[in-house]
Write a protein that holds these residues in place. Structure first.
Motif, mmCIF file in Angstrom:
data_model
loop_
_atom_site.group_PDB
_atom_site.id
_atom_site.type_symbol
_atom_site.label_atom_id
_atom_site.label_comp_id
_atom_site.label_asym_id
_atom_site.label_seq_id
_atom_site.Cartn_x
_atom_site.Cartn_y
_atom_site.Cartn_z
ATOM 1 N N VAL A 292 0.852 -1.183 0.000
ATOM 2 C CA VAL A 292 0.000 0.000 0.000
ATOM 3 C C VAL A 292 0.891 1.237 0.000
ATOM 4 C CG1 VAL A 292 -1.812 1.250 1.204
ATOM 5 C CG2 VAL A 292 -1.774 -1.259 1.244
ATOM 6 N N GLN A 293 0.706 2.058 -1.020
ATOM 7 C CA GLN A 293 1.512 3.265 -1.120
ATOM 8 C C GLN A 293 1.097 4.256 -0.051
ATOM 9 O OE1 GLN A 293 1.546 4.950 -4.989
ATOM 10 N NE2 GLN A 293 3.092 6.494 -4.507
ATOM 11 N N LEU A 801 -10.495 11.846 -15.803
ATOM 12 C CA LEU A 801 -9.739 11.776 -14.559
ATOM 13 C C LEU A 801 -9.085 10.406 -14.408
ATOM 14 C CD1 LEU A 801 -9.077 13.435 -11.990
ATOM 15 C CD2 LEU A 801 -11.026 12.310 -10.904
ATOM 16 N N MET A 802 -7.805 10.401 -14.077
ATOM 17 C CA MET A 802 -7.056 9.168 -13.823
ATOM 18 C C MET A 802 -6.379 9.300 -12.466
ATOM 19 S SD MET A 802 -5.331 8.592 -17.584
ATOM 20 C CE MET A 802 -4.478 10.176 -17.486
ATOM 21 N N VAL A 803 -6.679 8.381 -11.569
ATOM 22 C CA VAL A 803 -6.114 8.394 -10.218
ATOM 23 C C VAL A 803 -5.001 7.356 -10.180
ATOM 24 C CG1 VAL A 803 -6.577 8.158 -7.759
ATOM 25 C CG2 VAL A 803 -8.347 9.064 -9.279
ATOM 26 N N VAL A 804 -3.760 7.822 -10.168
ATOM 27 C CA VAL A 804 -2.585 6.957 -10.196
ATOM 28 C C VAL A 804 -1.807 7.183 -8.907
ATOM 29 C CG1 VAL A 804 -0.486 6.334 -11.446
ATOM 30 C CG2 VAL A 804 -2.484 7.163 -12.696
ATOM 31 N N GLY A 805 -1.707 6.136 -8.109
ATOM 32 C CA GLY A 805 -0.961 6.250 -6.864
ATOM 33 C C GLY A 805 -1.538 7.253 -5.904
ATOM 34 N N PHE A 835 -5.504 7.130 -21.876
ATOM 35 C CA PHE A 835 -6.484 6.500 -20.990
ATOM 36 C C PHE A 835 -5.725 5.702 -19.950
ATOM 37 C CE2 PHE A 835 -5.905 3.960 -24.811
ATOM 38 C CZ PHE A 835 -5.539 2.723 -24.305
ATOM 39 N N SER A 836 -6.435 5.125 -19.026
ATOM 40 C CA SER A 836 -5.824 4.350 -17.950
ATOM 41 C C SER A 836 -6.417 2.954 -17.926
ATOM 42 C CB SER A 836 -6.031 5.040 -16.594
ATOM 43 O OG SER A 836 -7.422 5.123 -16.296
ATOM 44 N N ASP A 842 -4.507 -0.648 -9.322
ATOM 45 C CA ASP A 842 -4.217 0.775 -9.462
ATOM 46 C C ASP A 842 -4.275 1.115 -10.947
ATOM 47 O OD1 ASP A 842 -3.696 3.348 -8.865
ATOM 48 O OD2 ASP A 842 -1.651 3.050 -8.140
ATOM 49 N N GLU A 843 -4.558 2.367 -11.227
ATOM 50 C CA GLU A 843 -4.644 2.799 -12.620
ATOM 51 C C GLU A 843 -3.249 3.071 -13.170
ATOM 52 O OE1 GLU A 843 -7.643 5.662 -13.749
ATOM 53 O OE2 GLU A 843 -8.676 5.396 -11.851
ATOM 54 N N ARG A 844 -3.055 2.674 -14.447
ATOM 55 C CA ARG A 844 -1.789 2.921 -15.133
ATOM 56 C C ARG A 844 -2.087 3.672 -16.430
ATOM 57 N NH1 ARG A 844 0.730 1.377 -10.517
ATOM 58 N NH2 ARG A 844 -0.018 -0.680 -9.883
ATOM 59 N N ILE A 845 -1.231 4.621 -16.756
ATOM 60 C CA ILE A 845 -1.458 5.501 -17.897
ATOM 61 C C ILE A 845 -0.951 4.836 -19.163
ATOM 62 C CG2 ILE A 845 -0.906 7.741 -18.909
ATOM 63 C CD1 ILE A 845 -0.715 8.870 -16.119
ATOM 64 N N VAL A 846 -1.780 4.882 -20.210
ATOM 65 C CA VAL A 846 -1.432 4.362 -21.528
ATOM 66 C C VAL A 846 -1.599 5.493 -22.534
ATOM 67 C CG1 VAL A 846 -1.968 2.663 -23.323
ATOM 68 C CG2 VAL A 846 -2.154 2.031 -20.908
ATOM 69 N N VAL A 847 -0.601 5.688 -23.375
ATOM 70 C CA VAL A 847 -0.618 6.711 -24.413
ATOM 71 C C VAL A 847 -0.544 6.013 -25.758
ATOM 72 C CG1 VAL A 847 0.515 8.760 -25.359
ATOM 73 C CG2 VAL A 847 0.527 8.359 -22.889
ATOM 74 N N VAL A 848 -1.514 6.288 -26.630
ATOM 75 C CA VAL A 848 -1.560 5.715 -27.980
ATOM 76 C C VAL A 848 -1.634 6.876 -28.963
ATOM 77 C CG1 VAL A 848 -2.768 4.181 -29.566
ATOM 78 C CG2 VAL A 848 -2.747 3.667 -27.128
ATOM 79 N N ALA A 849 -0.763 6.861 -29.955
ATOM 80 C CA ALA A 849 -0.710 7.956 -30.925
ATOM 81 C C ALA A 849 -0.517 7.385 -32.320
ATOM 82 C CB ALA A 849 0.417 8.934 -30.591
ATOM 83 N N GLU A 850 -0.995 8.138 -33.299
ATOM 84 C CA GLU A 850 -0.773 7.798 -34.699
ATOM 85 C C GLU A 850 0.469 8.539 -35.183
ATOM 86 O OE1 GLU A 850 -4.144 8.607 -37.084
ATOM 87 O OE2 GLU A 850 -5.419 7.073 -36.173
#
Length: 1041
Positions: A292-293, A801-805, A835-836, A842-850
């Motif tokens: 637990v962080q 909204l993305m809640v990370v840590g 998106f996460s 826990d939520e993790r951030i993902v970045v997708v780009a063209e």
């Protein structure tokens, strides 16, 4: 055999020898084959005995590397990043953060191509004298003047350029980080510097805090001189296996160095999993196994007083306001039939059609009559007042949509506007179909041109779209409709609590909900907009927005009719051809109001150089519909700076905030005082991530500049509650979700009572637990706060909204940072999605780009590395995955944007098919499971499983008691129930019969069934002389008889 070190071998020969040794070490060729091929390669370079004619040496080829400037100058100059996130200040902050990262002495992992160190050691072995310190220019950098990174010895025109080899050497002496796993679908040569650095990292200490990886090193066949750090003399030398270097894991197992020691140790651990005792399989404490962080004790906390509810000005009562929107249409259609209501434009910018108020009134009456009387039979009509119908119209035909919408209002039918389905498998089309099915829609209204453009089956019929109910397509053109009788008039009532229309909303998870808006809310909202915007009769308004929903519908279709305004509708197809078209129409028609988005302002800035004689002095209000996006402030400022010399006044720009649930939340009013500056705040992103407001200076890197969106709407109450958990009021320096109490809001999510209660029936509480009002509030889905003077500020949306840590991050902020790294070069048309996903609770951030079609692999990894550094430097958060896909491959929305939920679904299913991927789990997954410990006692789950195994009954289920119902406790037979239903609910449909085409052939209500049953009973009693208890056989055909 001659010593290899003394042979002046060409580069390609040394590389080929290295590949041969790699094949030999991996067992791909035999020793005999290796010696034969090796002798053939170096035979020409061995010293020949006297008398033997030396063979001709092989031609030495020098790899030709095109210059970076010429390569990037050949790229297309068209396209830009997403204009919603354009901010020069933020771009400078990102570049400063990247420069700050480069100044740090930290070692960062290079991209691993899964290539053995055999290649590198062999190439180092064959390095001829005098070539050890020859630098290789880095050709993966961008064009001149863009802060590109070039190799040593390469001339640069930017002061921000840096010697890459010197940077790598400095980085190795610093603190090291854990390795980064990267993969690519394209193949290229392995990087010698990357292999060396991976070997160094296997022997150095790995710190807990890891910096984002840098993969900017250019991969080349040349050897780059990298100075190794000093390691402890007590460290054991790695054993040799042939010419390949080996590393040891923590267990002393020698492994190939093509993967890092950490990864190999993880693989070995997975090969020998520990088998826990049986009872541990049933212990329900998985969350306890995760670390637990702990919250940071130094994190900022809200210190202000509890906020109070903000009340908007009183909604004035004007004597000539109509009692309903239909009454307003009747008034203007009969009093001023020739007054222009709507003007549509073609793709050339010329007027295509002018709809007057008289035509709108007569055609809406015709549509209303045909809906109620020409669908189905006279006894069994398909559409009754209160039923829902779908409106399917393209974005370039607002006149047909307007006629159909007001026709539904006159017929007291509930319209459900949706997008036109282009194919049977459109992104999100199935969820739209679910909404139509839950609303009971059986009729879809459309235009003639749209009906012809819908996909057809081989028989010419419109097929049933995936997930959609069976629909009857109804064309609303006048030539297809019957003229109503002279004695028929629609029943126009005052605004009441009946549903006026249903607006669809796409949620974060991709589900589509229907927000119901009552007629009284519709009228009150139009009155509030009229008062806030100071609308008057016969004003001209230019509308660039989607007229089927949100601000485009409220201003361009509804409020305009209430005030008899003239709307100039600019289709999106014209905006793509001529981005300056809306400004041209403002000048041409002397428009007073314009409804745009920040993207339209940005593209007008790009194209304004080609236009002369621009005069915007007639504008008194420029409504920015996406004012709730904090990144729209840069477009507003840039637009004002350019067009202020062309008559645009600063007080004209009026951002607004809106949501499908609460309609218009706040809007900045046009003022006559040009000396009054708009509200603006520079907030710390660090504070925003903890949910508090901390004013910062613009010189800092991690700041967010927000502008006000005006004050609360007339007749409304507003408060700010905590975004999660109990709806408690926030403090004055705390970020929360805005809630509104007003008549002019949505009522419910159609058919979803549970979600309706959580959104539309919220009762905010004080810190003491007392409700602040007896009337319910509506959640807006907007995150923000109320500043001085009652000004409303928006910092983000709940859907993003993305809640990370334990810290909050907004997807729009991450997108803006990623696009600011390379504004004009790499991301294709700014198409990027953030998106996460949930990993280890826990939520993790993902970045997708063209990426652009002409981007190379080196460009891709260089851009991804800099994005990771920028996000870490500005937001202090790690990215779990960064994926690049080819251009035009992400699912699109009807207006061309990225369909976020579909993209996330493809990512989770593994169907995204990226061409470059950079996984960085070590930067964000910090709550890895703790080692299993022996359980002190048997847990409750183990007891339950033991009882199940032993056959004990844990619980039993039973239905509720059928108590006596007061209304029908006297009914003992079905005939009595039917008689009671025929009296209480005579029009309730019990049975429906469909024909072979799927349409309704006939139906049977309670009253009709009771009458037919009485006829059959009377016939049996009279003609058949039947008695009680006699069995009869029925041989009627299949149907309702």
């Amino acid at each position: 055999m001659a010593d290899r070190e003394t042979l002046p071998l060409p580069l390609e020969v040394r590389a080929r020898l290295a590949e041969l040794e790699l094949e030999l070490s991996e067992g791909d060729i035999t020793q005999k084959g290796y010696e034969k091929k090796r002798s053939k390669l170096i035979g020409a370079y061995l010293p020949q005995p006297p008398g033997v004619e030396p063979s001709m040496p092989q031609e030495r080829r020098t790899p030709v590397t095109p210059s970076s400037s010429s390569r990037y100058h050949r790229r297309r100059s068209s396209g830009s990043r997403d204009e919603r996130y354009r901010s020069d200040v933020h771009t400078e902050a990102v570049q400063a953060a990247l420069a700050k990262h480069k100044e740090r002495k930290m070692a960062v992992p290079m991209p691993s191509k899964r290539r053995s160190l055999v290649v590198q050691t062999s190439m180092d072995t064959y390095t001829p004298p005098g070539e050890e310190h020859i630098p290789i220019p880095d050709t993966s950098s961008g064009s001149e003047g863009e802060g590109s990174i070039q190799g040593e010895g390469t001339p640069t025109s930017s002061q921000g350029s840096i010697n890459m080899e010197h940077w790598i050497s400095r980085a190795i002496h610093g603190s090291t980080t854990s390795s980064t796993t990267s993969s690519s679908s394209t193949q290229s040569g392995g990087s010698g510097a990357a292999s060396r650095l991976a070997d160094v990292m296997a022997q150095t200490h790995i710190e807990n805090h890891s910096a984002p990886p840098d993969v900017t090193t250019y991969t080349s066949e040349h050897s780059i001189q990298v100075e190794r750090p000093q390691v402890s003399t007590a460290s054991r030398a790695a054993p040799k296996y042939g010419n390949a270097e080996l590393m040891e894991t923590g267990d002393g197992v020698p492994v190939s160095s093509r993967v890092s020691a950490k990864i190999q140790q993880l693989v070995n651990t997975l090969k020998r999993p520990k088998r826990p005792p049986l009872r541990e399989f049933f212990v329900d404490d998985f969350e306890e196994l995760l670390e637990v962080q702990q919250p940071d004790p130094n994190q900022p906390k809200p210190e202000g007083a509890q906020m109070l509810t903000m009340r908007g000005e009183q909604l004035g009562v004007v004597t000539n306001w109509p009692p309903s929107l239909e009454a307003a249409l009747q008034r203007w259609g009969t009093i001023s039939p020739k007054a222009p209501c709507l003007t549509t434009m073609d793709t050339n910018g010329k007027p295509l059609y002018i709809l007057t108020y008289g035509k709108l009134w007569t055609r809406s009456m015709k549509v209303a009559y045909n809906i109620l009387h020409k669908l189905g039979t006279k006894q069994e009509p398909m559409v009754r007042p209160g039923d829902r119908v779908a409106l399917v119209f393209p974005n370039n035909d607002p006149a047909a949509f307007m006629v159909a919408f007001y026709g539904c209002l006159l017929a007291e039918v509930v319209p459900v506007p949706i997008e036109v389905p282009l194919t049977r498998k459109d992104a999100g089309s199935q969820q739209i179909g679910f909404l139509l099915g839950s609303c009971g829609v059986t009729v879809a209204m459309t235009s003639d041109a749209c009906h012809k453009g819908l996909p057809k089956s081989p028989t010419g019929e419109i097929p049933q779209f995936k997930g959609w109910p069976k629909l009857l397509w109804f064309v609303t053109e006048s030539k297809h409709l019957s003229k109503p009788p002279r004695d028929w008039f629609p029943h126009i009532k005052d605004a009441n609590n009946d549903t006026a229309y249903i607006e669809y909303k796409t949620c974060k998870d991709g589900s589509v909900l229907g927000v119901t808006v009552m007629r009284i809310a519709l009228l009150t909202h139009c009155q509030a907009l009229t008062q806030s915007c100071c609308y008057t009769e016969a004003e001209t308004i230019v509308n660039v927005l989607d007229f089927k929903k949100d601000v485009g519908l409220w201003h361009g279709i509804l409020t305009s009719v209430m005030n008899m305004m003239h709307v100039i509708s600019i289709p999106y197809s014209l905006m793509k051809v001529n981005p300056l078209s809306w400004i041209q129409k403002v000048c041409q028609y002397k428009a007073k109001v314009a409804c745009v988005k920040s993207r339209d302002m940005h593209w007008a800035l790009v194209a304004h150089r080609d236009q002369r004689d621009i005069n915007l002095s007639s504008l008194r209000m420029l409504i920015v519909a996406d004012g709730s996006n904090p990144w729209s402030i840069s477009s507003c400022d840039a637009f004002l700076n350019v067009f202020q010399s062309k008559g645009l006044r600063p007080e004209v720009i009026c951002p607004c905030a809106s949501s499908p649930e609460a309609l218009t939340v706040a809007i900045r009013r046009p003022t006559d005082d040009s000396n009054q500056p708009p509200g603006r705040g520079v907030l710390s992103m660090q504070g925003l991530s903890h949910g508090v407001i901390r004013v910062d200076s613009e010189e800092k890197l991690s700041v967010l500049t927000v502008q006000d969106v005006g004050t609360v709407m007339p007749g409304a109450l507003m408060c700010v509650v905590k975004p999660d958990g109990f709806p408690q009021l926030c403090r004055t320096d705390e970020i929360g979700e805005l809630c509104v109490c007003s008549i002019a809001t949505g009522t419910s999510y159609y058919g979803l009572s549970g979600m309706t209660k959580n959104t539309f029936e919220v009762f905010p509480m004080t810190s003491n637990g007392a409700p602040i009002s007896e009337y319910p509030f509506t959640r807006t889905g907007l995150l923000g706060f109320v500043g001085p003077g009652g000004l409303v500020f928006i910092a983000g949306k709940m859907d993003g909204l993305m809640v990370v840590g334990g810290r909050r991050h907004n997807a729009d902020d991450i997108v803006a940072t990623a696009l600011a790294v390379e504004p004009m070069k790499f991301v294709y048309r700014g198409r990027i999605a953030v998106f996460s996903i949930s990993v280890l609770h826990d939520e993790r951030i993902v970045v997708v780009a063209e990426q652009r079609p002409d981007s190379t692999e080196e460009d891709s990894f260089q851009w991804m590395s800099r994005v990771l550094q920028a996000i870490d430097g500005i937001h202090q958060v790690g990215v779990y995955c960064l994926a690049l896909v080819p251009s035009n491959t992400l699912p699109k929305t009807p207006l061309g944007g990225i369909h976020l939920s579909e993209t996330k679904q493809l990512f989770l299913e593994g169907s995204l098919h990226p061409c470059n991927v950079l996984m960085c789990p070590h930067t964000c997954v910090t709550n890895l499971p703790k080692p299993r410990q022996k359980q002190p006692e048997i847990g409750p789950a183990s007891v339950m499983v033991g009882n199940l195994v032993s056959g004990k009954r844990i619980a039993q289920a039973s239905g509720r008691d059928l108590g006596q119902i007061e209304d029908n406790d006297q009914f003992l037979f079905l005939s009595e129930v039917l008689q009671w239903r025929a009296q209480t609910t005579p029009d309730h449909v019990l049975f429906t019969l469909l024909n072979s085409r799927g349409t309704i052939a006939s139906s049977l209500t309670c009253l009709q069934l009771h009458k037919r049953a009485e006829k059959i009973a009377a016939m049996l009693a009279e003609r058949a002389t039947c008695r009680t208890g006699i069995t009869w056989r029925s041989s009627t055909p299949q149907g309702l008889t």
